[in-house]
Design a protein around this motif. Structure first.
Motif, PDB file in Angstrom:
ATOM      1  N   TYR A  27       0.815  -1.216   0.000  1.00  0.00           N
ATOM      2  CA  TYR A  27       0.000   0.000   0.000  1.00  0.00           C
ATOM      3  C   TYR A  27       0.851   1.270   0.000  1.00  0.00           C
ATOM      4  O   TYR A  27       1.975   1.285   0.485  1.00  0.00           O
ATOM      5  CB  TYR A  27      -0.868   0.055   1.266  1.00  0.00           C
ATOM      6  CG  TYR A  27      -1.730  -1.154   1.463  1.00  0.00           C
ATOM      7  CD1 TYR A  27      -2.994  -1.235   0.878  1.00  0.00           C
ATOM      8  CD2 TYR A  27      -1.297  -2.223   2.243  1.00  0.00           C
ATOM      9  CE1 TYR A  27      -3.803  -2.342   1.070  1.00  0.00           C
ATOM     10  CE2 TYR A  27      -2.098  -3.333   2.444  1.00  0.00           C
ATOM     11  CZ  TYR A  27      -3.350  -3.392   1.853  1.00  0.00           C
ATOM     12  OH  TYR A  27      -4.140  -4.487   2.044  1.00  0.00           O
ATOM     13  N   VAL A  28       0.228   2.338  -0.478  1.00  0.00           N
ATOM     14  CA  VAL A  28       0.740   3.693  -0.284  1.00  0.00           C
ATOM     15  C   VAL A  28      -0.089   4.272   0.854  1.00  0.00           C
ATOM     16  O   VAL A  28      -1.316   4.322   0.774  1.00  0.00           O
ATOM     17  CB  VAL A  28       0.572   4.551  -1.555  1.00  0.00           C
ATOM     18  CG1 VAL A  28       1.004   5.979  -1.290  1.00  0.00           C
ATOM     19  CG2 VAL A  28       1.345   3.947  -2.708  1.00  0.00           C
ATOM     20  N   LEU A  44       3.387  10.699   3.168  1.00  0.00           N
ATOM     21  CA  LEU A  44       3.279   9.699   2.114  1.00  0.00           C
ATOM     22  C   LEU A  44       4.348   8.649   2.379  1.00  0.00           C
ATOM     23  O   LEU A  44       5.535   8.966   2.424  1.00  0.00           O
ATOM     24  CB  LEU A  44       3.504  10.377   0.761  1.00  0.00           C
ATOM     25  CG  LEU A  44       3.294   9.579  -0.506  1.00  0.00           C
ATOM     26  CD1 LEU A  44       1.844   9.175  -0.656  1.00  0.00           C
ATOM     27  CD2 LEU A  44       3.727  10.394  -1.711  1.00  0.00           C
ATOM     28  N   ASN A  45       3.922   7.399   2.616  1.00  0.00           N
ATOM     29  CA  ASN A  45       4.839   6.298   2.917  1.00  0.00           C
ATOM     30  C   ASN A  45       4.324   5.033   2.250  1.00  0.00           C
ATOM     31  O   ASN A  45       3.185   4.971   1.805  1.00  0.00           O
ATOM     32  CB  ASN A  45       4.911   6.035   4.433  1.00  0.00           C
ATOM     33  CG  ASN A  45       5.419   7.226   5.197  1.00  0.00           C
ATOM     34  OD1 ASN A  45       6.547   7.637   5.022  1.00  0.00           O
ATOM     35  ND2 ASN A  45       4.563   7.794   6.034  1.00  0.00           N
ATOM     36  N   ASP A  54      -7.963   1.794   9.228  1.00  0.00           N
ATOM     37  CA  ASP A  54      -7.598   2.349   7.922  1.00  0.00           C
ATOM     38  C   ASP A  54      -8.727   2.177   6.920  1.00  0.00           C
ATOM     39  O   ASP A  54      -9.447   1.184   6.940  1.00  0.00           O
ATOM     40  CB  ASP A  54      -6.364   1.641   7.355  1.00  0.00           C
ATOM     41  CG  ASP A  54      -5.090   2.014   8.076  1.00  0.00           C
ATOM     42  OD1 ASP A  54      -5.033   3.115   8.664  1.00  0.00           O
ATOM     43  OD2 ASP A  54      -4.140   1.210   8.046  1.00  0.00           O
ATOM     44  N   LYS A  55      -8.862   3.157   6.055  1.00  0.00           N
ATOM     45  CA  LYS A  55      -9.750   3.032   4.898  1.00  0.00           C
ATOM     46  C   LYS A  55      -8.857   2.689   3.713  1.00  0.00           C
ATOM     47  O   LYS A  55      -7.762   3.201   3.588  1.00  0.00           O
ATOM     48  CB  LYS A  55     -10.492   4.340   4.647  1.00  0.00           C
ATOM     49  CG  LYS A  55     -11.463   4.675   5.763  1.00  0.00           C
ATOM     50  CD  LYS A  55     -12.410   5.762   5.328  1.00  0.00           C
ATOM     51  CE  LYS A  55     -13.416   6.079   6.401  1.00  0.00           C
ATOM     52  NZ  LYS A  55     -14.442   5.091   6.550  1.00  0.00           N
ATOM     53  N   VAL A  56      -9.339   1.816   2.850  1.00  0.00           N
ATOM     54  CA  VAL A  56      -8.548   1.373   1.706  1.00  0.00           C
ATOM     55  C   VAL A  56      -9.217   1.808   0.418  1.00  0.00           C
ATOM     56  O   VAL A  56     -10.435   1.724   0.296  1.00  0.00           O
ATOM     57  CB  VAL A  56      -8.356  -0.152   1.761  1.00  0.00           C
ATOM     58  CG1 VAL A  56      -8.941  -0.867   0.609  1.00  0.00           C
ATOM     59  CG2 VAL A  56      -6.955  -0.538   1.906  1.00  0.00           C
ATOM     60  N   LEU A  65      -3.896   3.510   1.543  1.00  0.00           N
ATOM     61  CA  LEU A  65      -4.402   3.441   2.911  1.00  0.00           C
ATOM     62  C   LEU A  65      -4.488   4.846   3.476  1.00  0.00           C
ATOM     63  O   LEU A  65      -3.561   5.647   3.308  1.00  0.00           O
ATOM     64  CB  LEU A  65      -3.449   2.644   3.808  1.00  0.00           C
ATOM     65  CG  LEU A  65      -3.328   1.160   3.593  1.00  0.00           C
ATOM     66  CD1 LEU A  65      -2.299   0.584   4.562  1.00  0.00           C
ATOM     67  CD2 LEU A  65      -4.658   0.477   3.779  1.00  0.00           C
ATOM     68  N   VAL A  66      -5.581   5.138   4.160  1.00  0.00           N
ATOM     69  CA  VAL A  66      -5.745   6.422   4.844  1.00  0.00           C
ATOM     70  C   VAL A  66      -6.280   6.134   6.234  1.00  0.00           C
ATOM     71  O   VAL A  66      -7.283   5.424   6.378  1.00  0.00           O
ATOM     72  CB  VAL A  66      -6.731   7.348   4.088  1.00  0.00           C
ATOM     73  CG1 VAL A  66      -6.883   8.676   4.808  1.00  0.00           C
ATOM     74  CG2 VAL A  66      -6.291   7.556   2.655  1.00  0.00           C
TER      75      VAL A  66
END
Length: 109
Positions: A27-28, A44-45, A54-56, A65-66
């Protein structure tokens, strides 16, 4: 939802590969933290795992991922990449930002 431009997609996949990540599985991670010249700054990782809150999202073959807290600040954002001699790197085009700094790395609502 967060969108990824074609140029950002190519750069993300290239960087993920260089750093030992697999763009089809990993994921980013995009987030927001306090700081920067406008009050909030972007993070940003790359990440191998998704957290419970997390929301995908997946856009343009990039898995994003956020975290729950950052999601409200990032809805509708487009991740872009600007390269070349005068390029800035990754750029967040965030419709929620009322003010951004000159470098584009921080914003306020």
């Amino acid at each position: 939802m967060i969108q990824v431009s074609e140029t950002a997609k190519k750069k993300v996949i290239s960087l993920m590969t260089e750093e030992g990540f697999d763009a089809t599985k990993d994921y980013v991670r995009v987030g927001v933290k306090s700081g920067g010249c406008s009050g909030l700054s972007y993070e940003l990782n790359f990440d191998h795992t998704m957290g419970d809150t997390d929301k995908v999202f997946e856009d343009n073959d990039v898995r994003i991922l956020v975290d729950k807290k950052s999601f409200l600040y990032l809805v509708g954002t487009v991740l872009e990449y600007s390269g070349g001699l005068n390029g800035k790197g990754f750029v967040f085009n965030n419709p929620n930002a009322q003010r951004t700094c000159g470098c584009g790395e921080s914003f306020s609502l």
